[in-house]
Design a protein around this motif. Structure first.
Motif, short mmCIF file in Angstrom:
data_model
loop_
_atom_site.label_atom_id
_atom_site.label_comp_id
_atom_site.label_asym_id
_atom_site.label_seq_id
_atom_site.Cartn_x
_atom_site.Cartn_y
_atom_site.Cartn_z
N ALA A 98 7.15 -24.91 12.36
CA ALA A 98 5.72 -25.20 12.14
C ALA A 98 4.93 -24.98 13.43
N ALA A 99 5.46 -25.40 14.55
CA ALA A 99 4.79 -25.19 15.84
C ALA A 99 4.63 -23.70 16.12
N GLN A 100 5.71 -22.96 15.93
CA GLN A 100 5.66 -21.53 16.21
C GLN A 100 4.71 -20.80 15.28
N SER A 101 4.57 -21.27 14.05
CA SER A 101 3.63 -20.63 13.12
C SER A 101 2.19 -20.83 13.56
N GLU A 102 1.94 -21.83 14.40
CA GLU A 102 0.61 -22.09 14.94
C GLU A 102 0.43 -21.51 16.34
N GLY A 103 1.41 -20.74 16.80
CA GLY A 103 1.30 -20.10 18.11
C GLY A 103 1.72 -20.97 19.28
N LEU A 104 2.41 -22.06 19.00
CA LEU A 104 2.87 -22.97 20.04
C LEU A 104 4.38 -22.87 20.18
N THR A 105 4.86 -23.14 21.38
CA THR A 105 6.29 -23.29 21.54
C THR A 105 6.65 -24.71 21.10
N PRO A 106 7.90 -24.92 20.73
CA PRO A 106 8.30 -26.29 20.37
C PRO A 106 8.03 -27.30 21.50
N LEU A 107 8.22 -26.89 22.76
CA LEU A 107 7.96 -27.82 23.88
C LEU A 107 6.47 -28.11 24.03
N GLN A 108 5.64 -27.11 23.82
CA GLN A 108 4.20 -27.37 23.88
C GLN A 108 3.80 -28.38 22.81
N VAL A 129 8.61 -30.79 33.66
CA VAL A 129 7.43 -31.25 32.93
C VAL A 129 6.16 -30.85 33.68
N VAL A 130 6.19 -30.91 35.01
CA VAL A 130 5.04 -30.44 35.79
C VAL A 130 4.75 -28.98 35.44
N ALA A 131 5.79 -28.15 35.40
CA ALA A 131 5.61 -26.73 35.07
C ALA A 131 5.10 -26.56 33.64
N LEU A 132 5.62 -27.33 32.71
CA LEU A 132 5.17 -27.26 31.32
C LEU A 132 3.70 -27.66 31.20
N VAL A 133 3.31 -28.74 31.86
CA VAL A 133 1.91 -29.18 31.83
C VAL A 133 1.02 -28.10 32.45
N THR A 134 1.44 -27.53 33.54
CA THR A 134 0.66 -26.47 34.19
C THR A 134 0.44 -25.30 33.24
N ARG A 135 1.49 -24.89 32.52
CA ARG A 135 1.35 -23.80 31.55
C ARG A 135 0.41 -24.19 30.41
N CYS A 136 0.50 -25.44 29.97
CA CYS A 136 -0.37 -25.90 28.88
C CYS A 136 -1.82 -26.01 29.32
N VAL A 137 -2.05 -26.40 30.57
CA VAL A 137 -3.42 -26.43 31.11
C VAL A 137 -3.99 -25.02 31.12
N LYS A 138 -3.21 -24.07 31.62
CA LYS A 138 -3.67 -22.67 31.67
C LYS A 138 -3.96 -22.11 30.28
N ALA A 139 -3.21 -22.58 29.28
CA ALA A 139 -3.41 -22.12 27.90
C ALA A 139 -4.54 -22.88 27.21
N GLY A 140 -5.13 -23.87 27.88
CA GLY A 140 -6.22 -24.65 27.29
C GLY A 140 -5.76 -25.69 26.28
N LEU A 141 -4.49 -26.05 26.31
CA LEU A 141 -3.96 -27.01 25.34
C LEU A 141 -4.13 -28.45 25.78
N VAL A 142 -4.10 -28.71 27.08
CA VAL A 142 -4.24 -30.06 27.63
C VAL A 142 -5.10 -29.99 28.89
N THR A 143 -5.56 -31.13 29.31
CA THR A 143 -6.26 -31.22 30.59
C THR A 143 -5.49 -32.15 31.51
N ARG A 144 -5.61 -31.90 32.78
CA ARG A 144 -4.94 -32.72 33.78
C ARG A 144 -6.01 -33.49 34.54
N THR A 145 -5.77 -34.79 34.67
CA THR A 145 -6.69 -35.66 35.41
C THR A 145 -5.90 -36.39 36.49
N PRO A 146 -6.37 -36.31 37.73
CA PRO A 146 -5.64 -37.02 38.80
C PRO A 146 -5.70 -38.53 38.64
#
Length: 91
Positions: A32-42, A74-91
């Motif tokens: 289901a995730a992949q059908s929406e263009g997401l990786t399972p980890l995303q 997880v830092v690397a995963l979050v960074t990739r998701c931020v670049k993809a516009g999926l999540v935002t990072r707040t300090p």
């Protein structure tokens, strides 16, 4: 000291069925995730952020625990998701 009881055939059958049904559910979620263009980890990352108890955000450490992953991964995963516009990072 008593030895742990040995598992019987029906115990193994029950464990096998549980693992089989769990894997079917996980495969469904991955597909289901992949059908929406997401990786399972995303998908899992966003699920754990949105579903974190009591709030709609989570720290990297909390996410690492939920994902059962290494902090730096997880830092690397979050960074990739931020670049993809999926999540935002707040300090």
């Amino acid at each position: 000291m008593n030895a742990a009881p040995r598992l019987q055939k029906d115990d193994f059958e029950a464990l096998s069925e549980f693992r089989y049904q769990l894997r079917r559910f996980l495969r469904f979620s991955e597909d289901a995730a992949q059908s929406e263009g997401l990786t399972p980890l995303q998908y899992l990352l966003m699920l754990h952020i949105k579903g974190y108890p009591g709030r709609e955000w989570a720290s990297i450490s909390e996410l690492a625990e939920r994902l059962q992953a290494q902090h730096h991964g997880v830092v690397a995963l979050v960074t990739r998701c931020v670049k993809a516009g999926l999540v935002t990072r707040t300090p």
